[in-house]
Structure formats: C-alpha cells, structure tokens
Motif scaffolding. Structure first.
Motif, short mmCIF file in Angstrom:
data_model
loop_
_atom_site.label_atom_id
_atom_site.label_comp_id
_atom_site.label_asym_id
_atom_site.label_seq_id
_atom_site.Cartn_x
_atom_site.Cartn_y
_atom_site.Cartn_z
N LEU A 28 0.87 -1.18 0.00
CA LEU A 28 0.00 0.00 0.00
C LEU A 28 0.90 1.23 0.00
CD1 LEU A 28 -2.82 1.36 0.39
CD2 LEU A 28 -2.42 1.20 2.85
N GLY A 29 0.64 2.16 -0.89
CA GLY A 29 1.42 3.40 -0.91
C GLY A 29 0.51 4.59 -1.11
N MET A 30 0.94 5.75 -0.63
CA MET A 30 0.18 6.98 -0.85
C MET A 30 1.13 8.14 -1.07
SD MET A 30 -2.50 9.05 1.58
CE MET A 30 -1.19 10.04 2.30
N SER A 31 0.77 8.99 -2.03
CA SER A 31 1.47 10.26 -2.22
C SER A 31 0.38 11.32 -2.35
CB SER A 31 2.32 10.19 -3.50
OG SER A 31 2.78 11.49 -3.85
N ALA A 32 0.49 12.41 -1.59
CA ALA A 32 -0.57 13.42 -1.59
C ALA A 32 0.02 14.82 -1.49
CB ALA A 32 -1.52 13.17 -0.41
N VAL A 83 3.31 11.13 2.47
CA VAL A 83 3.82 9.90 1.87
C VAL A 83 3.67 8.76 2.87
CG1 VAL A 83 5.79 8.73 0.81
CG2 VAL A 83 5.56 11.19 0.54
N VAL A 84 3.06 7.67 2.42
CA VAL A 84 2.84 6.51 3.28
C VAL A 84 3.27 5.24 2.52
CG1 VAL A 84 1.09 5.10 4.45
CG2 VAL A 84 0.89 7.59 4.46
N ILE A 85 3.90 4.31 3.24
CA ILE A 85 4.17 2.98 2.67
C ILE A 85 3.70 1.94 3.68
CG2 ILE A 85 5.97 1.31 2.04
CD1 ILE A 85 7.54 3.50 0.75
N GLY A 86 2.83 1.04 3.22
CA GLY A 86 2.31 -0.02 4.09
C GLY A 86 2.50 -1.39 3.45
N LEU A 136 9.18 2.52 -2.72
CA LEU A 136 10.38 3.11 -2.11
C LEU A 136 10.15 4.61 -1.97
CD1 LEU A 136 13.53 2.78 -1.42
CD2 LEU A 136 13.91 3.45 -3.80
N SER A 137 10.58 5.18 -0.85
CA SER A 137 10.46 6.63 -0.67
C SER A 137 11.58 7.14 0.21
CB SER A 137 9.11 6.99 -0.05
OG SER A 137 9.02 8.40 0.12
N ASN A 138 11.93 8.40 0.02
CA ASN A 138 12.82 9.11 0.95
C ASN A 138 12.06 10.26 1.60
OD1 ASN A 138 12.59 10.95 -1.05
ND2 ASN A 138 14.78 11.32 -1.31
N GLY A 139 10.74 10.25 1.46
CA GLY A 139 9.91 11.29 2.06
C GLY A 139 9.58 12.41 1.08
N PHE A 162 4.64 6.35 8.03
CA PHE A 162 4.08 7.66 7.67
C PHE A 162 5.19 8.70 7.76
CE2 PHE A 162 0.82 5.22 9.89
CZ PHE A 162 -0.34 5.43 9.17
N TYR A 163 5.46 9.39 6.67
CA TYR A 163 6.38 10.53 6.77
C TYR A 163 5.64 11.70 7.39
CZ TYR A 163 9.99 8.27 4.02
OH TYR A 163 10.98 7.42 3.59
N GLU A 164 6.33 12.38 8.30
CA GLU A 164 5.77 13.58 8.94
C GLU A 164 6.91 14.59 8.86
OE1 GLU A 164 3.43 12.62 12.48
OE2 GLU A 164 4.29 14.38 13.44
N GLY A 165 6.89 15.45 7.85
CA GLY A 165 8.05 16.28 7.54
C GLY A 165 9.19 15.36 7.17
N ARG A 166 10.36 15.58 7.75
CA ARG A 166 11.49 14.68 7.50
C ARG A 166 11.45 13.47 8.43
NH1 ARG A 166 16.12 18.25 8.94
NH2 ARG A 166 14.50 19.52 9.90
N GLY A 167 10.58 13.52 9.42
CA GLY A 167 10.46 12.42 10.36
C GLY A 167 9.64 11.27 9.78
N LEU A 168 9.77 10.11 10.40
CA LEU A 168 9.05 8.93 9.92
C LEU A 168 8.48 8.18 11.12
CD1 LEU A 168 8.57 7.24 7.28
CD2 LEU A 168 10.53 5.88 7.97
N ARG A 169 7.19 7.88 11.05
CA ARG A 169 6.55 7.04 12.07
C ARG A 169 6.40 5.66 11.48
NH1 ARG A 169 3.69 9.59 16.05
NH2 ARG A 169 3.27 11.78 15.65
N LEU A 170 6.87 4.66 12.20
CA LEU A 170 6.77 3.29 11.71
C LEU A 170 6.01 2.46 12.73
CD1 LEU A 170 7.67 1.07 9.69
CD2 LEU A 170 9.77 0.85 11.02
#
Lengths: 258, 258
Positions: free
Chosen positions: B5-9, B73-76, B174-177, B40-48
């Motif tokens: 699952l991916g999201m870009s918004a 940006v989300v990757i699941g 794949l994402s870098n945010g 979940f990217y939150e700014g440059r931070g990432l919640r996993l």
C-alpha cells in the motif's frame, strides 16, 4: 533538559510501571512537553513509538501504556527542546543500523560548538543529540568495520563520550539489542530489582505495583532513569563520568572516567 | 505473496480508508496473516508501526486505525511469509538513513539465488526483501555519495529493479519522504483522486467514504496497492516492468522497462 529511561532484563519484561511514571513528567509533574519516544527490542527487531507532543496527552503513549509490550532492552526519552524545533524528526530515541543490528540512542543534555565531521551516518533532524549519535556510530564503524564484542568496543565508546561531555552535558543510553550502555555526565540513577521482590510506589503518579506478583524468582530487571522513579526504593545515583554496561539485567562492566 | 500500500498526496492526508481495506486482507479476506507494517512521513520524520501478527487482530493496527495520522507519503505492507520466519525483524517496511534522509521500502514477491555483496547497509533480519533494500541503498550510495534529485537517480533505480526482477518477483515501493517510487514486476494498481471527488466503496469491508466531505477542491491523492482496494472506481493496473515516480500526489515520471 530531558529525561531518560532504560531497561535491561533477563526475561522479556513490560516496562508499564516505569513508563507510566516517566510519562507524567512529560507535561504534568515535569516540563518535558516537547515530545517523547520509546524503543523496545523484540529479538533483533525494534519497535519505536514516538510523538512530538506532551507524553501526558499523547494518544500513542496511551496505546503503549495499555498494550503491554515485553522486551529485554528498552530505551525511552521525554524531551524538553533546546536545540532543534519540536518535531517528530527531532524526537528521541534515534535509530541506525550498524553491523546488521539496530542501534538505538537517547541523550539528555546539550552540546556547545559541536560540529562533527560529515561522514557516513548523518542526522536527519536538527538536534545536537542525533549529530552526536551519528558521530559515535561513524567512529565505531571507522574503528570496527565488522562486529566486535561490547567489551572491545568500550574504550572507544568511553573516548567518544568523554569528548562529548567536554562540550556540555552528555547523559546517554545506547543499545544494539544485546547490551545496554549508560554514560552519566550530570544525572542518572539506576536500580536492579531481583528476588525477593517487593512493592514499589511511583513518585509521579498514584500507582503502586507489587513486583512479587508480576515476576518469577529468577527475574533480574535493571531500570535506569534520569531521576529515581519510585520513592520507597534505594536507587543507585551515578556520579559524573560514571558508565555502566548491562546484559540481561546484570551489570557486566562499570567504571568512571576522570 | 504480500500486499503493498502506498500513498502520495499534496496535503497531509489520512489513509484510514485504504488502511482499513488492506488490514482486512491480513487474515480475514486475505491470507497475509504473518505481520503488517505502515510508515508515515511527517516532515522529514518517519513514524513506523509494525506487528508480526495478523493485522485484523493487531492491537497496534487498531490504534493506527483510530488515531488519524496525516501524511504526504505513506508505505504499508501486509506479509505472507515465504523467506524469513514470522518476527518483528522480518516485518516490512524497512527503514535506513541515506544522505540524512529516512528511506523506506516494502516488497511483494520473492527472489531466488539472491546473494548480494556484503557492504555498508546490511540486513538485520532474514528476508530477501530487506537484503534487496540494503543492496539497492549500497548501489545508490556507491554511485551517489551525496544527494541527487530523483530524476538523476532513476536510471540507477531501474537498473537495480531490473536485476532483482530477473531473480524472481519484485513489486516494490520506495520513498525518501520527498517522492514515492513504484516498480511493478507482476502486480500493482494505482488510482489518483482529485476534484470532483466522489464516494468510494471498499472491496474488503463494508465501508464507504464520500471523499467530497473529506477533501478540498485542490487535493490530489494517489494510492498504490497490489490489487484495487475499491470496487466502484477505475484503478490503473500496472504492467510488468512498469514504474512510476510520484511527488505531492502527481506523477512526475513513469515508464516501462523491457
């Protein structure tokens, strides 16, 4: 200043009691309202929960409190921001992979004129803490491209910690999941609980736990925190320069740098 | 096989609706009961958030569903284990720091005879997926020690993905945010929602959402998934070798390798 929380245990142990005490200091009994984080090793895996809001108001913190995660090594932190704005990216603990292991780090203090050389590991956020962690891993990687035992690493770790301490305040917790290392620059306390277990009363919330009911006679659980979390137990207050290394709840090395 | 699952918004968007659909496939409407994870990217931070149990039974999944995390940006991923036992350490997505950014990766498929050279980034767990991610980052780092734009990186990314695809099945996100990249080896679908928004009906649960009520007219939200998550919308089914690059919900590059 921030607050640190660490745990090393010989059986997977939930840190619910200590975490509950620490979370109160995040905006209720303490001023550390700028975020919190906690990392639980689960085998070689690592669970990291963070929130850049006061821990006493955090939905994620409530979930972590209710969902009893058992772990042998835990590192937690609540933040009172000094360097770096309040944001997820600046929230401890920080994690990087080295030697195919997840390394986890949290820092209490502040470093002045700290501009480490640009190398492999680089901070994503703006804190002096993450910069110090990256510098520490760059040093380790440069000295030891392949995995070594904690005992062989210790002199290098202590050199690095002494350098950081000379630049300000550097209390820290570090782990690769196998061991837990602490360094005290100004403030750190520790307690090791083993049989016969007794009741413990939190300083920061009306909560008492009787560890007799929660443990087996063979359990050994060490908790480290910036300040003692309970008021009816004897905590070991670390001195400036004092460091410890824990494996499965037991102290395997300790000492003090000048 | 697993599900991605991916999201870009272009605005921080909660992925509650799609996540709810995906979670059903983790043990209820699908066989992917060996763990799940979402970053979940939150700014440059990432919640996993991750759990090595069926997502339909996971306490952490319930918390993620109720706590509406908004992200660009989300990757699941939900896991049906083939290589590597069921454990937190083998649960996608995987995260590493490169160029001072958190890179996040999830894989659906299986690679045969895949033994990449030992280099800087090393897998912590036992999956071919994490090994491929580490190999990919080692290649990027070797070609580009300093940060480059996604467009300059693309030929190298596609070379690497083609190599992995030749060794089995390699669908990935794949994402870098900053951007979200997808590669389809056998199975990937995508939908871009923008005004005029309408209602959407999940395939895997009795849940309908009217995006008109949840969005503003300028919102652009792209969702990628192994299989379409809704049954009343037109999803774009990617072909073998097809890749896409997304920034703020919009496709900035796409193509197909032979």
């Amino acid at each position: 200043m921030c607050e640190l929380l660490g745990m090393s245990a010989n059986v997977p142990t939930d840190i619910h009691f200590s975490f509950t005490g620490l979370m109160q200091r995040g905006g209720r009994t303490g001023p550390h309202k700028d975020g919190w984080g906690i990392a639980f090793y689960e085998g070689r895996g690592l669970r990291l929960f963070q929130d850049p809001v006061a821990s006493c108001e955090s939905e994620v913190a409530k979930m972590v409190q209710h969902y009893l995660i058992k772990s042998n090594v835990v590192i937690g932190h609540i933040r009172h921001a000094n360097v770096g704005k309040v944001a997820l990216v600046n929230t401890h603990p920080f994690v990087r992979e080295l030697w195919g292991q997840h390394w986890c780090f949290a820092h209490n203090g502040q470093l002045a004129d700290f501009e480490p050389a640009r190398s492999f590991y680089r901070p994503v956020g703006d804190t002096d803490s993450e910069a110090a962690f990256c510098d520490l891993l760059n040093r380790i990687r440069s000295d030891f491209p392949e995995r070594v035992a904690a005992e062989d690493l210790l002199p290098h770790l202590l050199d690095a910690c002494s350098t950081y301490r000379a630049k300000g305040v550097f209390n820290c917790l570090l782990s690769n999941g196998e061991w837990l290392f602490s360094f005290c620059s100004t403030k750190l306390a520790q307690i090791t609980r083993r049989a016969p277990f007794g009741p413990a009363q939190l300083k920061d919330a009306e909560l008492t736990v009787d560890f007799t009911a929660e443990t087996t006679p063979n359990d050994v659980v060490t908790v480290l925190a910036t300040e003692p979390l309970t008021d009816n137990e004897q905590w070991d207050i670390h001195q400036s320069g004092e460091w410890t290394l824990w494996r499965l709840g037991e102290c395997v090395a300790r000492g003090q740098v000048a």
